[in-house]
Design a protein around this motif. Structure first.
Motif, PDB file in Angstrom:
ATOM      1  N   GLU C 186      47.730  33.370  36.448  1.00  0.00           N
ATOM      2  CA  GLU C 186      48.035  34.591  37.199  1.00  0.00           C
ATOM      3  C   GLU C 186      47.308  35.802  36.612  1.00  0.00           C
ATOM      4  O   GLU C 186      46.772  36.634  37.343  1.00  0.00           O
ATOM      5  CB  GLU C 186      49.555  34.868  37.163  1.00  0.00           C
ATOM      6  CG  GLU C 186      50.388  33.963  38.045  1.00  0.00           C
ATOM      7  CD  GLU C 186      51.848  34.406  38.128  1.00  0.00           C
ATOM      8  OE1 GLU C 186      52.602  33.805  38.902  1.00  0.00           O
ATOM      9  OE2 GLU C 186      52.236  35.352  37.409  1.00  0.00           O
ATOM     10  N   GLY C 187      47.326  35.890  35.290  1.00  0.00           N
ATOM     11  CA  GLY C 187      46.706  37.050  34.644  1.00  0.00           C
ATOM     12  C   GLY C 187      45.194  37.037  34.773  1.00  0.00           C
ATOM     13  O   GLY C 187      44.569  38.060  35.082  1.00  0.00           O
ATOM     14  N   LEU C 188      44.598  35.867  34.567  1.00  0.00           N
ATOM     15  CA  LEU C 188      43.134  35.787  34.600  1.00  0.00           C
ATOM     16  C   LEU C 188      42.591  35.987  36.006  1.00  0.00           C
ATOM     17  O   LEU C 188      41.521  36.582  36.191  1.00  0.00           O
ATOM     18  CB  LEU C 188      42.674  34.439  34.026  1.00  0.00           C
ATOM     19  CG  LEU C 188      42.893  34.307  32.508  1.00  0.00           C
ATOM     20  CD1 LEU C 188      42.636  32.867  32.055  1.00  0.00           C
ATOM     21  CD2 LEU C 188      41.983  35.273  31.734  1.00  0.00           C
ATOM     22  N   VAL C 189      43.304  35.503  37.022  1.00  0.00           N
ATOM     23  CA  VAL C 189      42.802  35.689  38.382  1.00  0.00           C
ATOM     24  C   VAL C 189      42.860  37.174  38.758  1.00  0.00           C
ATOM     25  O   VAL C 189      41.976  37.673  39.478  1.00  0.00           O
ATOM     26  CB  VAL C 189      43.582  34.799  39.384  1.00  0.00           C
ATOM     27  CG1 VAL C 189      44.833  35.452  39.905  1.00  0.00           C
ATOM     28  CG2 VAL C 189      42.688  34.383  40.542  1.00  0.00           C
ATOM     29  N   ALA C 190      43.853  37.884  38.251  1.00  0.00           N
ATOM     30  CA  ALA C 190      43.910  39.326  38.504  1.00  0.00           C
ATOM     31  C   ALA C 190      42.758  40.037  37.806  1.00  0.00           C
ATOM     32  O   ALA C 190      42.123  40.935  38.376  1.00  0.00           O
ATOM     33  CB  ALA C 190      45.253  39.901  38.035  1.00  0.00           C
TER      34      ALA C 190
END
Lengths: 294, 294, 294, 294
Positions: C186-190
């Motif tokens: 979730e964090g990396l895709v953001a």
């Protein structure tokens, strides 16, 4: 004699402006309309007796209504109208807008001698046609009372607080719609996978404590029928849930269920399609569970 | 002449059994009652014309109703009654029980020649007193139809599926109640912290798309008034949300909002108190946001 | 001389049994193997010096290891072996099983004079080949100590509690893997959608407080490379997260993040494919955000 | 000769500025310091050989470092220094700030001929003292490379993207810390309630796939010991998780686990105390489950 003007003749705005035209006819007053696509305004005038005018002419009304997709479009119109706005005009924004935008827009328009009220509506296209919309007004009480007699499209108009409060309440209302709808989808798909008849389950839920507008109207009429008629786009509801999250964050609130549901609606808009009806969000649940709700 | 019996004269069971007694009087039949605390059964008999009997005598009825806190208590009664049960008796369990327990109990009782139906009810103490409860029945259609005329406490009785389906639907109904209630709490506390009047917000939400039984009845009557009258304990609703999670898991379902809400209700029962009214779950939200919903 | 036997020559079991064969050779003892597909057992015998036998012969070993997909397959083997089991045998189940199953299986085997220990392993196929697996043992201390010298595939073996505790700890370990992996996604895709270079972000995260096995190994080696090599199936990790939820529920625990993540992994297994590598769960995040993590 | 200046001698800033002073001494250059509480700056000068100066004098350095609680405090310093800033100065902000603030601050300072880089750090007070901090730099590559030789407190410095990217990566790193820590708490409290020894569980998890910085360092050193030494306040981590949510929202991302965890950390800061150590967030989990993690 109060001249009204209406900008934004969409699925909601078109019937709302028709009620303004009807009241104007009754009062012997004028109801101006403007739309980006001029032919829609001309058709409205022909059908409802409103007056299709140019954008600068709109700025000479006493009360100007806007009903646009988001606050960004309202910003665009403010920019175009700024040089033309009549001092003393009251701008009533029926967009499902952002509370922060409302505060900024009110300050900006105040410098031009214009009052700004946030006045989002609820009730769907059916309520707009029937003239029974619920209006949530944010702004100073005196200004709210001054426009109240002119909300010809309203069945109920409530002053909920200062500038931005109308948009805040609207976003929370739509967030609750989103949560109630999503949870109903999760629960019904599990029952369907358990071999329970979905319509029988809805029948008892709607006579029981778990009932909501989602289970009473939306799911049986739109989901179980597999019709998903598009009267309110999923992308717009996803946008509204994002505003609700902003409302929570602006008071450093803790709302874990709201936070998760907003994330899921954004995912639904991305995977199912932002232009689909908002009830089509449940298609993501169906994919996640490999079962249709019917 | 059909003899009924009722076990479990709690807040729900007491008025439910009263309706059975009233119908028995009308039919010239007998309505037996039994309760762990004998004085409650005797008071019921004195007040409603039911017959207070010993536990083995209950086992000679034609239809035996149970309405207990959980399926575990029903298991306990089955154990005590097993040697006494009349063959051909139908056991109608109005507990908010567990689907897995229903399947096991039906098998166990079938060996004794006894039919078992899961038949949880919704409508609260008000519905129990008015005789307008909604009953969700799980089991073979013929057995369901045979008991239908004897559900004197029901306003509506729906056959939702095979054994366990009644408990499954009840748990999902209560889960939706839990989600709708919790989300309303999260949204309203954010509005309260934003300076919006909570009652005005409820007024418009209840005329709009976000409305639910929670916003229409529970929050205004129990939370905003700060009364939290205990008619349905938080611990029992937390238990029901756990059953709903089991229903989802038994079909390997994916229900993230249900899963999250069940966890939050368990936390609420732990921190606010399992014996408080279920609406007091919102006190945990108030603590998380340092603001009362009023 | 202790005779060992190994059932389940899968991706993990095959190299684990090879370590048992190596130790048997060293000790002058025997290491039996059995697999549903006989050719796999024969290949193992040919390559590692183990002895491929029939299922009843396996039951004459002193220590019997099982390493199967779920506790259900272990139940199946227990049923087949029950008539043959040597009294005094110790059954060491390295499956990522269910704590409830362990308790039941231990009771069942105790009636046949057989000890049962739950002994799931962690470390992946790499650890199995290197003989450096971590083993989590549940059961009586004396029985655990008795088998400890025979865990030839282990780099570390810890007695974590009574019967079922090994499976419980394993499920929580895998749940943490699931949460850490999902949150990283979730964090990396953001960040990727914000224009940040994912590899640079991983570089600093792995030198910072947010690092985990997921960010240090799984995401850079399997996700960013787009290889997703299948060494541990998504369906099995989804199953393990379900066991973790059961562990939480069995103590009436409140674990909202675990609950939510288990639901999301079940959705990922359904939408991405249960047979894909567990890291492919992040493809669901990519779909939800219309952006690849690379 | 490059003159550096450092504003904000807190728990992190004080040892960071000491490394700048050490390098200045080695280079024969000057390292200025300023703090709101002058005595702290004077103590720093006495101990480390830095030069305690007035705020306007700081503005004459070549490179100005700030390390403050939030971007709001940086805005305050910009306002005070604006009339004094030397053209060509580079402002390196080591605050865990907001990407939106970085973009605004860079524009604002550019008008004064000053470069702005966001350069948050990770590694805690231990890393600050050892001079092994990880620095995440956002801004034009040339400016990043120009300051790189002067990051005397860094063990690693990575250019992660344009202005704001440093703050974005830092917020996601801290979000992952928050998720990994919270999930570990949920899992361990369930194990503790199941009768598993928490330290044994941590022992195997840290040799297995579920390990993270949270399970390897924070939980055993701070939670299990019940010491919760405050080196990084819970309120600041809650703030950082809020920034991570903003990063997700600014790209219209869908991150349900991040969204929920941010809400739970805000609740933890409210209920446990914003001034407690960030690991004390797990005390909320302990309350929700009525069990200590030890």
């Amino acid at each position: 004699m109060t001249t009204t003007a209406f900008i934004g003749l969409g699925a909601m705005g078109d019937p709302m402006a028709a009620h303004l035209a009807r009241q104007a006819r009754h009062d012997g007053a004028k109801a101006l309309v403007w739309n980006r696509t001029t032919t829609k305004a001309e058709a409205h005038a022909a059908k409802h007796g409103s007056v299709s005018v140019t954008l600068p002419e709109v700025a000479q009304a006493d009360i100007l209504f806007t009903c646009l997709p988001t606050s960004a479009e309202v910003d665009g119109i403010i920019g175009q109208l700024a040089p033309h706005l009549k001092r003393g005009l009251t701008w009533v924004d029926c967009t499902s807008g952002h509370p922060d935008a409302a505060k900024r827009q009110r300050r900006q328009l105040a410098e031009l001698g214009v009052n700004f009220l946030d006045a989002p509506v609820s009730g769907g296209t059916g309520g707009a046609e029937a003239g029974t919309l619920t209006v949530m007004l944010g702004g100073p009480a005196a200004e709210v009372e001054a426009v109240r007699p002119h909300l010809a499209f309203a069945g109920k108009a409530v002053h909920v607080g200062e500038t931005g409060a109308g948009f805040a309440v609207k976003s929370i209302n739509n967030m609750l719609l989103a949560v109630n709808l999503w949870a109903a989808g999760e629960g019904l798909v599990a029952l369907a996978n358990s071999g329970v008849n979905v319509s029988a389950a809805l029948d008892v839920i709607n006579a029981s404590s778990g009932r909501s507008n989602a289970t009473e109207n939306l799911v049986p009429q739109r989901v179980v029928t597999r019709e998903f008629p598009c009267t309110f786009a999923l992308g717009l509801l996803a946008k509204d849930t994002g505003i609700a999250v902003d409302v929570v964050n602006s008071v450093k609130g803790s709302a874990p269920v709201i936070a998760q549901t907003a994330a899921l609606f954004r995912a639904a808009a991305r995977t199912v399609g932002a232009e689909q009806d908002h009830t089509a969000a449940l298609k993501l649940i169906e994919t996640m569970n490999q079962k249709e709700i019917k």
